[in-house]
Design an enzyme around this catalytic site. Structure first.
Site, PDB file in Angstrom:
ATOM      1  N   LYS A  49      63.747  46.543  35.510  1.00  0.00           N
ATOM      2  CA  LYS A  49      64.173  45.167  35.250  1.00  0.00           C
ATOM      3  C   LYS A  49      65.685  45.024  35.427  1.00  0.00           C
ATOM      4  O   LYS A  49      66.161  44.068  36.057  1.00  0.00           O
ATOM      5  CB  LYS A  49      63.803  44.760  33.825  1.00  0.00           C
ATOM      6  N   CYS A  72      67.358  41.270  27.938  1.00  0.00           N
ATOM      7  CA  CYS A  72      68.530  41.313  27.056  1.00  0.00           C
ATOM      8  C   CYS A  72      69.611  42.261  27.562  1.00  0.00           C
ATOM      9  O   CYS A  72      70.803  41.926  27.551  1.00  0.00           O
ATOM     10  CB  CYS A  72      68.109  41.692  25.641  1.00  0.00           C
ATOM     11  N   ARG A 112      66.278  54.209  23.803  1.00  0.00           N
ATOM     12  CA  ARG A 112      66.098  53.563  22.505  1.00  0.00           C
ATOM     13  C   ARG A 112      66.810  54.408  21.451  1.00  0.00           C
ATOM     14  O   ARG A 112      66.634  55.629  21.404  1.00  0.00           O
ATOM     15  CB  ARG A 112      64.616  53.442  22.159  1.00  0.00           C
ATOM     16  N   HIS A 133      72.661  45.977  21.414  1.00  0.00           N
ATOM     17  CA  HIS A 133      72.541  46.930  22.522  1.00  0.00           C
ATOM     18  C   HIS A 133      73.932  47.358  22.982  1.00  0.00           C
ATOM     19  O   HIS A 133      74.854  46.536  23.077  1.00  0.00           O
ATOM     20  CB  HIS A 133      71.819  46.296  23.707  1.00  0.00           C
ATOM     21  N   SER A 151      65.231  46.310  17.483  1.00  0.00           N
ATOM     22  CA  SER A 151      64.821  44.907  17.442  1.00  0.00           C
ATOM     23  C   SER A 151      64.475  44.384  18.824  1.00  0.00           C
ATOM     24  O   SER A 151      63.803  43.356  18.954  1.00  0.00           O
ATOM     25  CB  SER A 151      65.907  44.042  16.805  1.00  0.00           C
ATOM     26  N   ARG A 160      60.361  36.157  35.638  1.00  0.00           N
ATOM     27  CA  ARG A 160      61.652  36.615  36.149  1.00  0.00           C
ATOM     28  C   ARG A 160      61.631  37.015  37.617  1.00  0.00           C
ATOM     29  O   ARG A 160      62.662  36.980  38.284  1.00  0.00           O
ATOM     30  CB  ARG A 160      62.166  37.790  35.307  1.00  0.00           C
TER      31      ARG A 160
END
Length: 341
Positions: A209, A131, A231, A238, A161, A102
């Protein structure tokens, strides 16, 4: 129409299995399929679109013997760093879900609704973003085009997940009092602001990120962004609270008009009727859902948004398949620049 051969590397993991599901739902011009996994799954079979396929062991030999045109990677970055270049050197377009590529300037970082034309610049590898970044920029790109973003404050609430099977099991087993094996503390009936490793500046890698990838995908290196990633005890999906400030004046009506027209976005916003996105609502859907849109009166031009998406679909598998689909449409499966790896 020409048909392509496709490989899925990491076909038996959570994201790999979701890739197979998404592929079965979309009519891509594909011919042969090859499914790769580690020794744990190699030799087993997988049923896909009415046929049974043998899982191949990922190795230099099996890569050399595979006649694929496109390879969708759903493996750890350490594996991708080894095997993605092997495929790319064979002329295979690799679309990688890990964080391995990335930040590589030779590798386009793609969300098709935002920067599909960058696919034309690939040299054999394309990176699928994080994500949480994917769902955010899908909603923010059309707003940036219309009002020009000045500053973003991200607060994310991310499903277990996102940490793979081990994270999923920590929540599942935690319901009955099991000790966490993936996370640093129990996740059942709990939440913690710790996703990935901590950096020297106090941010986590997940937060870093989001900041880096948003700037790159939107081509806005000047954009001011801060993030806190949490989390939460949710299996799939999300959620993100996003405070967006703009240079041009905007209001709630104008923001909704833009989002109503945006590709890949569904406006789901009627709080008087308790209509707003939730992870359960977004599960198994491909769109990014936006609600709770409010004016931020503390700045000249700003809004608050609530953005939700299925992290395994749009946040991973669907976005990867969409990249492959767009590469086919653009006749860009083969690199225009030759392999850079």
């Amino acid at each position: 129409m020409k048909k392509y051969n496709l490989a899925v590397v990491g076909a038996t993991g959570m994201v790999g299995a979701k890739i197979l599901k998404v592929l079965s739902e979309r009519n891509l011009p594909l011919n042969e399929y090859f499914f790769f996994a580690s020794e744990k799954s190699a030799g087993k079979t997988v049923d896909f679109m009415g046929k049974t396929y043998k899982i191949l062991l990922l190795s230099e030999k099996s890569v050399a013997e595979t006649d694929a045109d496109i390879a969708l990677f759903a493996v750890k970055k350490e594996i991708s760093l080894i095997y993605a270049p092997l495929f790319a050197r064979k002329g295979v377009l690799v679309i990688d879900n890990s964080s391995a590529w990335r930040r590589n300037e030779k590798v386009p970082l793609i969300v098709p609704e935002c920067n599909a034309k960058e696919i034309l610049n690939h040299r054999g590898i394309i990176a699928n973003p994080n994500c949480s970044t994917i769902q955010a920029v899908t909603a923010l790109k059309p707003l940036d085009d219309e009002f020009r973003l000045k500053r973003i404050v991200y607060s994310t609430y991310q499903a277990v997940s996102g940490a793979g099977v081990a994270g999923f099991n920590d929540l599942k087993n935690g319901v009955s009092g099991g000790t966490p094996k993936k996370f640093p503390c129990p996740i059942f009936a709990n939440c913690f602001p710790h996703i990935d490793e901590f950096c020297a500046n106090g941010y986590t890698l997940e937060e870093d990120k989001m900041i880096f990838e948003t700037k790159r995908i939107l081509s806005r290196p000047d954009l001011k962004i801060t993030a806190t990633c949490v989390r939460v005890p949710v299996f799939y999906g999300h959620s993100e609270s996003v405070n967006a400030e703009f240079y041009s004046p905007c209001d709630v009506i104008g923001v909704k008009e833009v989002l109503n027209k945006a590709k890949g976005v569904t406006l789901y916003d009627d709080p008087d009727s308790a209509i707003y996105p939730t992870p359960l609502f977004a599960q198994d859907k491909d769109d990014v859902f936006v609600g709770r849109i409010r004016k931020d009166d503390t700045v000249y031009s700003g809004v608050n948004l609530w953005i939700v998406a299925d992290n395994l679909r749009k946040g991973a598998a669907t976005n990867a398949v969409q990249i492959a689909q767009k590469a086919i449409e653009l006749n860009a499966v083969k690199s225009f620049f030759g392999c850079g790896f």
